[in-house]
Structure formats: structure tokens, C-alpha cells
Design a protein around this motif. Sequence first.
Motif, PDB file in Angstrom:
ATOM      1  N   LEU A 226       0.823  -1.204   0.000  1.00 18.87           N
ATOM      2  CA  LEU A 226       0.000   0.000   0.000  1.00 18.87           C
ATOM      3  C   LEU A 226       0.857   1.254   0.000  1.00 18.87           C
ATOM      4  O   LEU A 226       0.576   2.217  -0.730  1.00 18.87           O
ATOM      5  CB  LEU A 226      -0.937   0.004   1.208  1.00 18.87           C
ATOM      6  CG  LEU A 226      -2.150  -0.923   1.140  1.00 18.87           C
ATOM      7  CD1 LEU A 226      -2.865  -0.954   2.485  1.00 18.87           C
ATOM      8  CD2 LEU A 226      -3.114  -0.492   0.035  1.00 18.87           C
ATOM      9  N   ALA A 227       1.889   1.263   0.821  1.00 20.28           N
ATOM     10  CA  ALA A 227       2.776   2.423   0.857  1.00 20.28           C
ATOM     11  C   ALA A 227       3.426   2.647  -0.506  1.00 20.28           C
ATOM     12  O   ALA A 227       3.552   3.790  -0.968  1.00 20.28           O
ATOM     13  CB  ALA A 227       3.844   2.237   1.934  1.00 20.28           C
ATOM     14  N   ASP A 228       3.814   1.573  -1.175  1.00 18.14           N
ATOM     15  CA  ASP A 228       4.431   1.693  -2.499  1.00 18.14           C
ATOM     16  C   ASP A 228       3.434   2.232  -3.527  1.00 18.14           C
ATOM     17  O   ASP A 228       3.761   3.115  -4.324  1.00 18.14           O
ATOM     18  CB  ASP A 228       4.956   0.331  -2.964  1.00 18.14           C
ATOM     19  CG  ASP A 228       6.186  -0.122  -2.204  1.00 18.14           C
ATOM     20  OD1 ASP A 228       6.801   0.715  -1.515  1.00 18.14           O
ATOM     21  OD2 ASP A 228       6.542  -1.311  -2.304  1.00 18.14           O
ATOM     22  N   VAL A 229       2.214   1.706  -3.513  1.00 17.12           N
ATOM     23  CA  VAL A 229       1.224   2.119  -4.497  1.00 17.12           C
ATOM     24  C   VAL A 229       0.805   3.568  -4.246  1.00 17.12           C
ATOM     25  O   VAL A 229       0.685   4.367  -5.185  1.00 17.12           O
ATOM     26  CB  VAL A 229       0.006   1.182  -4.485  1.00 17.12           C
ATOM     27  CG1 VAL A 229      -1.080   1.689  -5.410  1.00 17.12           C
ATOM     28  CG2 VAL A 229       0.427  -0.231  -4.891  1.00 17.12           C
ATOM     29  N   VAL A 230       0.598   3.923  -2.995  1.00 18.27           N
ATOM     30  CA  VAL A 230       0.237   5.324  -2.685  1.00 18.27           C
ATOM     31  C   VAL A 230       1.337   6.261  -3.123  1.00 18.27           C
ATOM     32  O   VAL A 230       1.093   7.343  -3.672  1.00 18.27           O
ATOM     33  CB  VAL A 230      -0.054   5.483  -1.174  1.00 18.27           C
ATOM     34  CG1 VAL A 230      -0.161   6.968  -0.807  1.00 18.27           C
ATOM     35  CG2 VAL A 230      -1.325   4.750  -0.802  1.00 18.27           C
ATOM     36  N   GLY A 231       2.603   5.836  -2.924  1.00 14.75           N
ATOM     37  CA  GLY A 231       3.732   6.683  -3.293  1.00 14.75           C
ATOM     38  C   GLY A 231       4.152   6.557  -4.732  1.00 14.75           C
ATOM     39  O   GLY A 231       5.215   7.077  -5.111  1.00 14.75           O
ATOM     40  N   ASN A 232       3.347   5.868  -5.549  1.00 12.75           N
ATOM     41  CA  ASN A 232       3.634   5.696  -6.980  1.00 12.75           C
ATOM     42  C   ASN A 232       4.931   4.952  -7.236  1.00 12.75           C
ATOM     43  O   ASN A 232       5.540   5.114  -8.294  1.00 12.75           O
ATOM     44  CB  ASN A 232       3.684   7.060  -7.700  1.00 12.75           C
ATOM     45  CG  ASN A 232       2.338   7.707  -7.794  1.00 12.75           C
ATOM     46  OD1 ASN A 232       1.377   7.080  -8.191  1.00 12.75           O
ATOM     47  ND2 ASN A 232       2.269   8.974  -7.433  1.00 12.75           N
ATOM     48  N   ARG A 233       5.349   4.133  -6.283  1.00 18.55           N
ATOM     49  CA  ARG A 233       6.576   3.370  -6.495  1.00 18.55           C
ATOM     50  C   ARG A 233       6.241   1.949  -6.918  1.00 18.55           C
ATOM     51  O   ARG A 233       7.155   1.173  -7.214  1.00 18.55           O
ATOM     52  CB  ARG A 233       7.404   3.337  -5.201  1.00 18.55           C
ATOM     53  CG  ARG A 233       7.843   4.712  -4.738  1.00 18.55           C
ATOM     54  CD  ARG A 233       8.920   4.599  -3.662  1.00 18.55           C
ATOM     55  NE  ARG A 233       8.442   3.852  -2.521  1.00 18.55           N
ATOM     56  CZ  ARG A 233       7.776   4.384  -1.498  1.00 18.55           C
ATOM     57  NH1 ARG A 233       7.463   5.666  -1.523  1.00 18.55           N
ATOM     58  NH2 ARG A 233       7.397   3.632  -0.474  1.00 18.55           N
ATOM     59  N   GLY A 234       4.968   1.562  -6.882  1.00 17.56           N
ATOM     60  CA  GLY A 234       4.619   0.190  -7.224  1.00 17.56           C
ATOM     61  C   GLY A 234       3.468   0.127  -8.207  1.00 17.56           C
ATOM     62  O   GLY A 234       2.847   1.125  -8.505  1.00 17.56           O
TER      63      GLY A 234
END
Length: 234
Positions: A226-234
Motif C-alpha cells: 500500500l505504501a508503495d502504491v500510494v507513493g507511486n513506487r509500485g
Amino acid sequence: MDVILIPGFWLDGASWAPATRDLEAAGHRTLAMTLPGKESPIASRHGIGLRDHIDAVVDVLDSIDAPAVLVGHSGGAAIIQGAADARPESVAKLIYVDAVPLPDGGVVNDELPVVGCSIPLPGWEVFDDADLTDLTDPLRQEFRRMAIPEPALVATDPQSVRNAARFGIPAAVIACEFSAAQIQGWIESGEAFTSELARIEKLSIHELPTGHWPQLTRPAELGQLLADVVGNRG
């Protein structure tokens, strides 16, 4: 970034605790919502329907001064979708956790056993084997301990989404029971239940192989993803 997390059936805001830790460590402000009628096992659920849950999220969106990310698990997908339909300008991203948004007129699940105006957590035999992947006996006991009956109308009220602006909101699916290739294949073959996904202008699909409740079975991995997707890293 504000991240509003909506639980699926039988869960309250506290069920998101492992995920919120990772999001907050990444610098995001989180609100894990407990929806109307789910405040406690003895809360009144009479007359509470899908629109009441959507409106509760809309009220939060209206109270903050910048677009937020909405995360919806399972039945929570219909709720964040409805909120995005009502306030597309207030939503920066939609994340569907082991769920897809409903087509207009669809219902979350009208086959679950109803008791009065509630749907208690049913026996495990109601669920498919894929739902229960990694849900060990201790986790099943913990889930049943924390479970709160769902307002019955939330499961059976038809979704109403009419604002095409919702398709311009970037969205992601975290796929647990199925692979990204399977979901993409269903979209490409025109399966009706993926009709909303097919119209999203910017959609990503991420895999977290486990059962239907990753916040219980793979909480650390869910929080990081979730942190990756929210931060556009995933």
C-alpha cells in the motif's frame, strides 16, 4: 497525502492497523474508518445501507483540503467507488484490495445469510477455498473474535454510479486470490464484473498472493505494498 482506509465486511477501522503503520512511516496521514452500524457488535444496524457508508466517506472527503487516496477492501470497494463518483475532484487515487468496483446497479453480495437487519460472520463453509488461503486456525479464531455484523442492506443495495469523471481517477487493484494476468484477461474478454475496471484511464494491478483477508494473513506485505502504491513506487 491523506489515505482513507475502508474495511470490508465484518471488520472495523482497527483491522487496518498493520497497514497504517507502514503508510504513516512513509509520511502519509491515515484514517481507518469504522463505518455506521459497525461501531460494536451491539450497535444498531437498522436501516443502514450502502449509501450511508458512502456518505460517511464523502463527509470525510469534504472535511479535508486536498485530494485523498481511498483504499477499499472487499465490500469496501463499492464504498470508495461510490465516494469517488460523488466527489471525483477530492480523490487522488483508488486502491481496491482483493476487490473490483461494481457496475451501476450491481450489489456487493446478496447471497450471504441475513439475521434480522444484520449479516453476522458466517461459517467458514460459506467461503471458497481461495478465500481462506493462509487463514490458519488461530487467525480464524482471531477474525471471529473481532468480527462485527454487517448491516444487511450494505450487501444488497444496488450501487448507483453515474459520474464518468470517476474513470479519470488513477486506480490500482491489489490482487490476492487471482493473478494480475487473470484479471487482465477478464478485462480484455469483456467479463461483466470487470466493466468498471475496463473504463479506468490509468489502472495498475499488483499481486499479493494469499486469501481474501491479506490484512490478517500477510499484514506486513500489505502495508508495504500500500505504501508503495500510494507513493507511486509500485
